[in-house]
Enzyme design. Structure first.
Site, PDB file in Angstrom:
ATOM      1  N   GLU A   1       0.828  -1.210   0.000  1.00 42.12           N
ATOM      2  CA  GLU A   1       0.000   0.000   0.000  1.00 42.12           C
ATOM      3  C   GLU A   1       0.862   1.260   0.000  1.00 42.12           C
ATOM      4  OE1 GLU A   1      -2.710  -0.691   3.313  1.00 42.12           O
ATOM      5  OE2 GLU A   1      -4.077  -1.736   1.959  1.00 42.12           O
TER       6      GLU A   1
ATOM      7  N   ASP B   1      -8.494  -9.025   4.233  1.00 39.51           N
ATOM      8  CA  ASP B   1      -8.226  -7.869   5.090  1.00 39.51           C
ATOM      9  C   ASP B   1      -9.281  -7.721   6.180  1.00 39.51           C
ATOM     10  OD1 ASP B   1      -7.192  -5.565   6.086  1.00 39.51           O
ATOM     11  OD2 ASP B   1      -7.489  -4.344   4.297  1.00 39.51           O
TER      12      ASP B   1
ATOM     13  N   GLU C   1     -12.280  -1.922  12.341  1.00 39.33           N
ATOM     14  CA  GLU C   1     -12.411  -1.217  11.068  1.00 39.33           C
ATOM     15  C   GLU C   1     -13.561  -1.766  10.225  1.00 39.33           C
ATOM     16  OE1 GLU C   1      -8.885  -1.457   8.716  1.00 39.33           O
ATOM     17  OE2 GLU C   1      -9.741  -0.348   7.033  1.00 39.33           O
TER      18      GLU C   1
HETATM   19  C1  GCU Z   1      -6.166  -1.989   5.962  1.00 41.72           C
HETATM   20  C2  GCU Z   1      -6.474  -0.629   6.513  1.00 41.72           C
HETATM   21  C3  GCU Z   1      -5.311   0.291   6.443  1.00 41.72           C
HETATM   22  C4  GCU Z   1      -4.058  -0.366   7.011  1.00 41.72           C
HETATM   23  C5  GCU Z   1      -3.832  -1.708   6.364  1.00 41.72           C
HETATM   24  C6  GCU Z   1      -2.701  -2.509   7.000  1.00 41.72           C
HETATM   25  O1  GCU Z   1      -6.046  -1.934   4.573  1.00 41.72           O
HETATM   26  O2  GCU Z   1      -7.583  -0.073   5.838  1.00 41.72           O
HETATM   27  O3  GCU Z   1      -5.611   1.468   7.154  1.00 41.72           O
HETATM   28  O4  GCU Z   1      -2.969   0.441   6.842  1.00 41.72           O
HETATM   29  O5  GCU Z   1      -4.988  -2.494   6.496  1.00 41.72           O
HETATM   30  O6  GCU Z   1      -3.007  -3.475   7.696  1.00 41.72           O
HETATM   31  O7  GCU Z   1      -1.546  -2.202   6.812  1.00 41.72           O
END
Ligand code: GCU
Length: 645
Positions: A271, A350, A378
């Site tokens: 990400e 996730d 979340e």
């Molecule tokens: C999810 C979440 C993110 C987080 C990511 C992770 O995608 O929405 O906010 O950074 O998990 O676990 O790194």
């Protein structure tokens, strides 16, 4: 009892109940207690406070409760409890074990002083029981002070600085020790510019927090940025000797400031975070560079396996995000240094309300693997909805081999610690299941209730069980059906949006059309993800007939008329569960409203009541959007003729 008795979660004024308020220490404080051994300052302070408050006394000998460091063979953190005649004895081989033993006596309460019994040994299933805080040092423009935090601000950081008043960190450490957590990461895995400095220029900040955690035997860990050496060297190539030396020097500095430092947590090539792929290296190369720097000090690297393509083309049905972690990491088994722990999310996608267990966990027999669960809710109601997650975690943690669970923290500076007061139970349960994965989630809830509301009438426990026991399945009922997941609003992830992610690059699709719904992940006709499982599970998931109903749409694309194991069709199941789920939430609200507020304290009662109103609204919204969406797609009417908007 009066609400004032538990008006503090750790002697912090204005903070509302959490487990182990001073009242919960009454059984200890009402007695004579002797403490024997060195390094027991925290145990002594707890006992003294309990006695001051509840009328007992600390004595040199002849006590009702004897707490002693002795040569018992419990291993680290373990303890032995016995009762001989009228004396209860807790013995441990290290101070941490004795502290856990003391909190065990508080948990057991009067029963610890009942009938004589032979020594019973308590040992944690896992040596490291860790929480990751996704706390930002600076307020992030999108994510705020805490990423995916639903409990106010950070307990540690405030607008770029270490909090001036850290009183609550001490109270928090006490709460964590009382449920068995012994390792904490105090910053977000997404390590932005300021957080990168924690490792070097702002080391004093983390040393200050470590000093507050240490009395409760909690070791500090730090999330670090893989690219941290770039500022000095222009590269972070893990095979470059200068980069390795950089990590060694930085790590020596950390240990000079924090001798019992636990280690690093790394989110790399994920990400947008930098990682070894940027240098043509793999994740074993990356993890080992940091691990080598930590090894001389006894530290570990938690290297996250949450690596996938977040720029996927939604038109491409061959790429499957569920396959990613296994594809990146399984081939590396056996190449990691001994102090690397690969940290794997419990499911392949996730943190959805229902996912199969990640196949990667079983695919790395030569590697230490930690399973990561999301205590911060979340995707399970964001601590506005009651969703007691211990039953879900228990299904995962009791069945798999792991080097120790990691929970993404849900605590913050909210007066109730966790936003939703009942979400405290998730944090408590995480610690308890990390210590003993075989515990029954209902009994864990009993413990939390007993410690949080000691001495209250049975109706308190009955109400909390009625509201919480099935709340995870209820949440599943009114949200995304049959394991398909991700029908949430993009970005903040609260509330329904069935197609919100359908045509995006994130790799989280449901493929609903007029004929059917679900993701074909079979080897025969789909993405081949089922082939990542050991043969027994691979066969189970591959078969559309044998696949458990709750995971059907995770593994298969089926017509709306597909018949489930209970004889109903997929479309009717979607209607039935969504109506039932929303009704169940309304019943939870009624049940809570019938509980006299003074039994749990008016502020606690009111906060829960307000949030249950929101949950009733939210569940109805989910029900209406999901049923309307699938009615419009399928054209199939509800067999019971209920109103679908
Ligand atoms: C999810 C979440 C993110 C987080 C990511 C992770 O995608 O929405 O906010 O950074 O998990 O676990 O790194």
């Amino acid at each position: 009892m009066s609400p004032g008795g538990f008006a503090s979660g750790g002697d912090v004024t204005g903070v509302h109940p959490a487990w182990l308020p001073p009242e919960a220490m009454r059984p200890i404080g009402a007695r004579t207690v002797s403490v024997h051994g060195d390094g027991l300052d925290t145990v002594r302070a707890e006992v003294r406070q309990a006695c001051d408050r509840h009328g007992g006394a600390v004595v040199a000998g002849g006590a009702d409760l004897v707490l002693t460091l002795s040569g018992v063979d419990t291993g680290p953190d373990g303890f032995v409890v016995s009762r001989d005649g009228v004396v209860t004895t807790v013995a441990a081989e290290d101070p941490a074990g004795l502290l856990y033993g003391l909190f065990h006596v508080a948990r057991v309460g009067e029963a610890a002083f009942g009938a004589p019994h032979p020594p019973g040994t308590h040992r944690p299933a896992h040596g490291r029981r860790m929480l990751d805080h996704w706390d930002n040092v600076d307020v992030h423009p999108v994510m705020g002070q805490v990423e995916r935090g639903y409990s106010g601000g950070s307990l540690f950081w405030d607008g770029g600085a270490l909090r001036a008043d850290l009183t609550r960190v001490t109270a928090y450490a006490r709460l964590l020790a009382a449920c068995g957590v012994n390792a904490v990461t105090v910053n977000n895995v997404n390590v932005h510019a300021t957080e990168t400095l924690l490792l070097t220029d702002r080391l004093a900040d983390i040393a200050t927090i470590a000093d507050l955690l240490r009395p409760y035997h909690i070791r500090m860990h730090l999330a670090v940025n893989f690219a941290a050496p770039v500022a000095d060297l222009g590269t972070a190539d893990p095979l470059d000797a200068r980069v390795q030396a950089w990590w060694a020097t930085a790590t020596d500095g950390v240990y000079a400031a924090i001798p019992d430092f636990g280690g690093y947590v790394v989110k790399a090539d994920s990400e947008g975070q930098p990682g070894p792929y940027g240098y043509g290296r793999d994740h074993a190369d990356g993890a080992n560079a940091l691990a080598a720097a930590l090894a001389p000090h006894g530290g570990v690297v938690h290297w996250r396996a949450f690596v996938y393509d977040h720029r996927q083309d939604w038109r491409d049905r061959t790429t499957d995000r569920a396959r990613a972690a296994y594809e990146h990491f399984a081939p590396l088994d056996g190449r990691f240094l001994g102090n690397v722990i690969v940290q794997v999310k419990h499911g392949p996608i996730d943190f959805q309300v229902r996912e199969p267990v990640s196949p990667l966990i079983a695919a790395m027999p030569a590697t230490d693997v930690a399973v990561e669960v999301q205590v911060t809710q979340e995707y399970t109601g964001q601590q506005r909805h009651v969703c007691y997650l211990a039953p879900m975690w228990s299904e995962v943690l009791r069945t798999i081999r792991t080097a120790g669970p990691v929970g993404v923290s849900n605590a913050g500076d909210d007066p109730f610690w966790t936003g939703h007061p009942l979400a405290q139970a998730n944090l408590y349960a995480f610690g308890r299941l990390a210590w003993a994965p075989d515990l029954d989630p209902r009994e864990v809830l009993d413990e939390w209730i007993g410690l949080t509301f000691p001495g209250t009438p049975d109706v308190v426990g009955e109400t909390l069980h009625a509201v919480m026991d099935d709340s995870w399945r209820t949440y599943e009922d009114y949200t995304a059906p049959l394991g398909v997941g991700f029908m949430v609003r993009p970005g903040h992830h609260y509330g329904p949006d069935v197609d919100g992610y359908e045509y995006t690059p994130w790799g989280t699709y449901h493929f609903a059309d007029r004929d059917g719904v679900g993701v074909d992940r079979t080897c025969a006709t789909g993405t081949g993800f089922t082939g990542q499982y050991p043969p027994v599970l691979a066969r189970l998931y591959e078969s559309v007939h044998d696949c458990p109903d709750e995971l059907l749409l995770f593994f298969h694309h089926v017509p709306y008329g597909h018949v489930l194991h209970d004889g109903g069709t997929v479309i009717q199941h979607i209607y039935d569960t969504h109506f039932a789920g929303a009704d169940a939430v309304a019943a939870m609200r009624d049940r809570w409203a019938a509980l006299p507020a003074d039994l749990v304290g008016p502020a606690f009662a009111a906060r829960v009541a307000d949030l249950l109103d929101e949950q009733v609204r939210g569940a109805a919204e989910w029900r209406d959007q999901i049923t309307a969406y699938f009615f419009r797609k399928s054209g199939v009417r509800d067999a019971h003729g209920r109103r679908i908007p």
